[in-house]
Write an enzyme that holds these catalytic residues in place. Structure first.
Site, PDB file in Angstrom:
ATOM      1  N   HIS A 130      -2.513  11.141  -5.788  1.00 52.75           N
ATOM      2  CA  HIS A 130      -1.859   9.844  -5.562  1.00 52.75           C
ATOM      3  C   HIS A 130      -1.651   9.217  -6.934  1.00 52.75           C
ATOM      4  O   HIS A 130      -2.482   9.421  -7.834  1.00 52.75           O
ATOM      5  CB  HIS A 130      -2.734   8.853  -4.801  1.00 52.75           C
ATOM      6  CG  HIS A 130      -3.176   9.257  -3.436  1.00 52.75           C
ATOM      7  ND1 HIS A 130      -4.278  10.019  -3.203  1.00 52.75           N
ATOM      8  CD2 HIS A 130      -2.673   8.943  -2.219  1.00 52.75           C
ATOM      9  CE1 HIS A 130      -4.441  10.178  -1.893  1.00 52.75           C
ATOM     10  NE2 HIS A 130      -3.481   9.545  -1.267  1.00 52.75           N
TER      11      HIS A 130
ATOM     12  N   ASP B 212      -4.826   7.535  -8.173  1.00 48.22           N
ATOM     13  CA  ASP B 212      -6.034   8.289  -8.549  1.00 48.22           C
ATOM     14  C   ASP B 212      -5.936   8.763  -9.977  1.00 48.22           C
ATOM     15  O   ASP B 212      -6.949   8.888 -10.659  1.00 48.22           O
ATOM     16  CB  ASP B 212      -6.311   9.593  -7.766  1.00 48.22           C
ATOM     17  CG  ASP B 212      -5.697   9.734  -6.430  1.00 48.22           C
ATOM     18  OD1 ASP B 212      -5.895   8.816  -5.643  1.00 48.22           O
ATOM     19  OD2 ASP B 212      -5.076  10.786  -6.174  1.00 48.22           O
TER      20      ASP B 212
HETATM   21  C1  XLS Z   1      -6.420  10.242   4.520  1.00 47.60           C
HETATM   22  C2  XLS Z   1      -5.372  11.210   4.181  1.00 47.60           C
HETATM   23  C3  XLS Z   1      -4.950  11.174   2.720  1.00 47.60           C
HETATM   24  C4  XLS Z   1      -3.654  11.891   2.530  1.00 47.60           C
HETATM   25  C5  XLS Z   1      -2.965  11.569   1.267  1.00 47.60           C
HETATM   26  O1  XLS Z   1      -7.076  10.307   5.551  1.00 47.60           O
HETATM   27  O2  XLS Z   1      -5.786  12.475   4.564  1.00 47.60           O
HETATM   28  O3  XLS Z   1      -5.954  11.691   1.923  1.00 47.60           O
HETATM   29  O4  XLS Z   1      -3.822  13.276   2.612  1.00 47.60           O
HETATM   30  O5  XLS Z   1      -2.636  10.225   1.180  1.00 47.60           O
END
Ligand code: XLS
Ligand code: NI
Ligand code: NI
Length: 437
Positions: free
Chosen positions: A102, A105
């Site tokens: 993301h 992150d």
């Molecule tokens: C959260 C989601 C997230 C997505 C990416 O539960 O799995 O991690 O994979 O935003």
């Protein structure tokens, strides 16, 4: 980067099924050919930046436990870039080719939009250099539209249009970063795109706004020439009570309703399937039947508590169920197996990053072996084909082609009398499946 965050770890290698080294694979043999491709190419493993590098391993009752000696705990860009070096050392040593991230992150949010963009650009530059050096690739990127306070009532579905603008700004830049890094895909997970109570919510407006955001992203994708695949990732709850993208069928309906289906596939996550009250196979099959299975977030939950615990997928039977679907589809194209999984709070040492990924990789590789044997044997597939064979006869054809009326079928029923229904043989077939485990 000159970091050596894991000086005691050498590149993880296959050691054989009976190997007793904790830092070695027992099932994953990257270059071994299986069903026409190397294990590496079948599985297309990815590690995710958010859990691997940024999850402090906190829970609602306690602070983070994760030990990250390379991290100085500041929000500086310099610290962010140092983490990138550690992550790429990890990817090389664990022998994983892909990663996912993301925007927030990898780089700290700044005091305003422009500063956030500059921070992101600096870190993306570092990542780009590390990718070149190491040959690692980006499976997909995404924007974090759920952590910041401004998204408390949604991002693309916010009641406040100003918040929608901020979401759009983030998607624009995250998409450009993904494009610059040669990403094979881009994910939309509807973090806060849902609601807690209908008492303050206009659902119709919110769904329409979300569709607008996705259309804007499709336009921008074409504008910048990004060729990667767009995905939606279904999830039924956590964080909101009612998520608009709750499961594969709901997502497909949403995409069709707003003319988006040609631009999207689905990224299916095991823990989300379970939260929705489905099996992973159900969600994968639903997606495949619509020609929309794109990628997989490989994790699992805990059956006894039903939360989104994002455990590493260490169950080879689950691996086999998943890889059977992937083989049936003819393999991944742009997708892969992204470990959207975090270590347990008790597994707080840096070395646990390796142990957790190794266990997940071995289980999925084991699953691939089982699935390919089942496919080669062909017995399970043949049973299903046979079970529906009457539909390929003249009566079935007439019904499917639409040349029989209800009246015609009434006469057929009268002629047939009571049908001779064969057994479904579920337990026998479960036994056949187990033969290959
Ligand atoms: C959260 C989601 C997230 C997505 C990416 O539960 O799995 O991690 O994979 O935003
Ligand atoms: Ni998840
Ligand atoms: Ni996910």
């Amino acid at each position: 980067m000159t970091t050596e965050a894991f000086p005691d770890v050498r590149k993880i290698a296959y050691q054989g099924i009976d190997g007793d080294q904790p830092l070695g694979f027992r099932r994953y043999e990257p270059e071994r050919m299986i069903a026409g491709k190397s294990m590496r190419d079948h599985l297309r493993f990815a590690s995710c930046y958010w859990h691997t590098m940024r999850n402090p391993l906190a829970d609602p009752f306690g602070v983070g436990t994760s030990q990250t000696p390379w991290d100085d705990g500041t929000q500086s860009v310099e610290n962010a870039c140092r983490r990138v070096g550690v992550f790429f050392e990890f990817l090389e040593k664990i022998d994983i080719d892909f990663f996912c991230f993301h925007d927030r992150d990898i780089a700290p949010e700044g005091a305003n939009v422009a500063e956030s963009e500059r921070n992101l650009e600096a870190v993306v530059e570092t990542i780009e250099a590390e990718m070149k050096k190491s040959g690692r690739r980006l499976l997909w990127g995404t924007a974090c539209l759920f952590t910041h306070q401004r998204y408390a009532s949604g991002a693309g579905t916010s009641p406040l249009v100003d918040v929608f603008c901020h979401a759009a700004a983030q998607v624009k830049v995250a998409l450009e970063a993904t494009h610059r890094l040669g990403g094979e895909g881009y994910v939309f997970w509807g973090g806060r795109e849902g609601y807690g109570s209908i008492i303050n919510t206009d659902m119709k407006r919110e769904r329409r706004s979300l569709a607008r955001l996705l259309h804007l992203a499709v336009d921008h994708k074409h504008r910048i020439g990004f060729k990667g695949q767009f995905y939606i990732e279904p999830k039924p709850k956590e964080p909101t009570t009612h998520q608009y993208d709750s499961d594969a069928a709901t997502c497909l309906n949403f995409l069709r309703e707003f003319d988006l289906l040609e631009h999207f596939k689905l990224n299916i996550e095991t823990n989300h399937a379970w939260l929705a009250g489905h099996t992973m196979e159900h969600e994968l099959q639903t997606s495949m039947d619509a020609g929309a299975l794109g990628s997989i977030d490989a994790n699992m939950g805990v059956w006894t508590n039903g939360w989104d615990t994002d455990n590493f997928p260490t169950d080879p039977i689950l691996g086999a169920q998943i890889m059977r679907c992937v083989l049936k589809m003819g393999g991944f194209t742009t997708g892969g197996l992204n470990f959207d999984a975090k270590r347990r709070r008790e597994s707080f040492q840096p070395i646990d990053m390796f142990h957790s990924h190794i266990a997940g990789m071995d289980a999925m590789a084991h699953g691939l072996e089982i699935a390919s044997k089942i496919q080669e044997d062909g017995g399970l597939d043949a049973f299903i084909q046979d079970r529906y064979a009457s539909w390929d006869g003249p009566l079935g054809k007439r019904i499917l082609e639409g040349t029989a009326t209800l009246g015609d079928l009434r006469d057929e029923a009268a002629r047939i009398g009571e049908p001779d229904l064969p057994s479904g043989r579920q337990e026998m077939l479960e036994g056949v499946f187990n033969r290959f485990v």
